[in-house]
Write an enzyme that holds these catalytic residues in place. Structure first.
Site, short mmCIF file in Angstrom:
data_model
loop_
_atom_site.label_atom_id
_atom_site.label_comp_id
_atom_site.label_asym_id
_atom_site.label_seq_id
_atom_site.Cartn_x
_atom_site.Cartn_y
_atom_site.Cartn_z
N TYR A 278 0.95 -1.11 -0.07
CA TYR A 278 0.03 -0.05 0.12
C TYR A 278 0.59 1.25 0.08
O TYR A 278 1.96 1.41 0.60
CB TYR A 278 -0.96 -0.01 1.03
CG TYR A 278 -1.60 1.34 1.42
CD1 TYR A 278 -3.05 1.36 0.70
CD2 TYR A 278 -1.29 2.44 1.89
CE1 TYR A 278 -3.86 2.46 0.63
CE2 TYR A 278 -2.04 3.50 2.05
CZ TYR A 278 -3.36 3.46 1.47
OH TYR A 278 -3.91 4.68 1.47
N GLU B 228 -3.52 7.75 -3.97
CA GLU B 228 -3.35 6.34 -3.40
C GLU B 228 -3.18 5.42 -4.42
O GLU B 228 -3.81 5.26 -5.37
CB GLU B 228 -4.93 5.94 -2.49
CG GLU B 228 -4.69 4.84 -1.86
CD GLU B 228 -5.93 4.37 -1.23
OE1 GLU B 228 -6.28 4.44 -0.03
OE2 GLU B 228 -6.98 4.37 -1.71
#
Length: 393
Positions: free
Chosen positions: A116, A204
């Protein structure tokens, strides 16, 4: 403002952030044609909506999942036919779901590990912060809740920018070594340039992946931009998809109003974000439920106030309106004139309570009183909240 994943790939290409090649399609035929361009490569088809959790979502027509591996142009057309012009429901869309008008056909890659990676603005420190984790490909909220020690944060000095030692620190924390660490360093540097250059509020990648053939790729992307800086980026403004937004918020933005729809039945029209929050709180305090956040700002015109009033009345859930104005640079009489114009145009079918205070307040109150409309005047915030809650009860 948010953009779709296929548009994010355009920005990745511009800033040399490695990502699998993708093509966007609006019809099954276009999806098949896009699949043929890849000449036998393994492919994935993804529904394009402004929401996460697409893979685990479902369509209201019964089709499961907004992300699928495909093996042929024919299968691309088949799956696109089941997705396009259908409503996808995910954990982030709510039960209402979102209508899918485009799909993306992209190269599918084998994955060694998922990570991530995000860059966003941290309000507490007024700095960009890089957030990373070895637990990619899943809900980062779940990771933060269940294993917070696996969340890595690196704050970046706004003037110095991303430093080499910060990149090395993040690489080590993610367990990256050798050529993979070098690729990650280059990717992160370019990603930070993208974030700053495009005035992003949030960027993101979930997941960022490593592959068996030794590549580091941004497999998915979610962008949010600072609305106040969009005037500098007409190319990004052109990417805006208004069909993904609340039509009331779209209408408000066209008049430079700040509007957010809520679930209650008492509409608020206020000048100033802080006063808007306080107004919603006091409505709740007296047992009511706010239907919106609507800030007309400090210099709203009569036309803007009229537009705000119409947007409020377009919500069928609204049973009453509380106008709470504290006039500083805002002229209370301008608000009064806008309210009267909108009320006459719409017929004012629901109760309206108005509290005015500050600049030119006496003229504003006199204008309302002379209008002949059924408008209830309030002495202060508490009085206004009590009266509108009682009116809609």
């Amino acid at each position: 403002m948010n953009i779709h994943e296929y548009q994010a790939k355009e920005l990745f290409d511009r800033f040399q952030v490695p990502s699998p090649v993708g093509r966007v399609a609006s019809t099954p035929e276009e999806a098949a044609a896009a699949a043929r361009e890849f000449a036998g490569a393994k492919l994935v088809i993804k529904a394009q909506v402004h929401a996460g959790g697409r893979g685990k979502g479902h369509f209201t027509n019964g089709f499961q999942g907004g992300v699928h591996l495909i093996e042929s142009p024919e299968q691309a057309a088949e799956y696109a036919g089941k997705m396009l012009n259908e409503t996808l429901v995910t954990v982030q869309t709510g039960e209402a779901g979102k209508l899918v008008s485009k799909v993306m056909i992209a190269e599918a890659v084998d994955i060694t590990h998922e990570y991530y990676l995000a860059i966003l603005m941290d309000r507490a420190t007024s700095r960009p912060v890089i957030v990373a984790s070895t637990e990619g490909g899943m809900s980062i909220e779940d990771v933060a809740h269940n294993t917070p020690e696996k969340i890595i944060r690196q704050f970046i000095h706004p003037l110095l920018g991303l430093q080499g030692y910060e990149v090395r620190k993040l690489s080590a924390a993610l367990g990256l070594t050798g050529d993979i660490a070098k690729q990650f360093a280059k990717l992160l540097g370019n990603l930070y340039k993208l974030f700053i250059s495009c005035d992003c509020a949030m960027l993101e990648i979930n997941p960022l992946v490593t592959t068996p053939d030794g590549r580091v790729l941004a497999l998915d992307a979610k962008f949010g931009f600072d609305d106040n800086a969009l005037y500098r980026h007409p190319d990004i403004v052109a990417m805006r998809d208004k069909t993904e937004e609340d039509p009331r918020e779209v209408a408000a933005s066209e008049y430079e109003l700040n509007y957010i729809g809520l679930d209650g039945n008492i509409a608020c029209l206020v000048n100033g974000a802080g006063l808007a929050m306080a107004t919603m709180d006091i409505i709740k305090h007296f047992g009511g439920e706010p239907a919106n956040f609507l800030d007309v700002g400090g210099g709203a015109s009569k036309e803007q106030v009229t537009a705000a009033f119409k947007i409020i009345l377009a919500d069928p859930n609204v049973k009453g309106i509380l106008i709470n104005i504290f006039g500083g640079i805002m002229d209370c009489n301008v608000i009064a004139e806008g309210v009267i114009a909108a009320a006459k145009e719409t017929g004012l079918p629901i109760p309206l309570v108005v509290r005015l205070e500050g600049n030119n307040v006496e003229m504003g109150k006199a204008t309302l009183a002379a209008s002949g409309l059924n408008i209830v005047s309030a002495d202060d915030m508490s009085d206004g909240a009590k009266k509108i809650v009682a009116a809609v009860a």
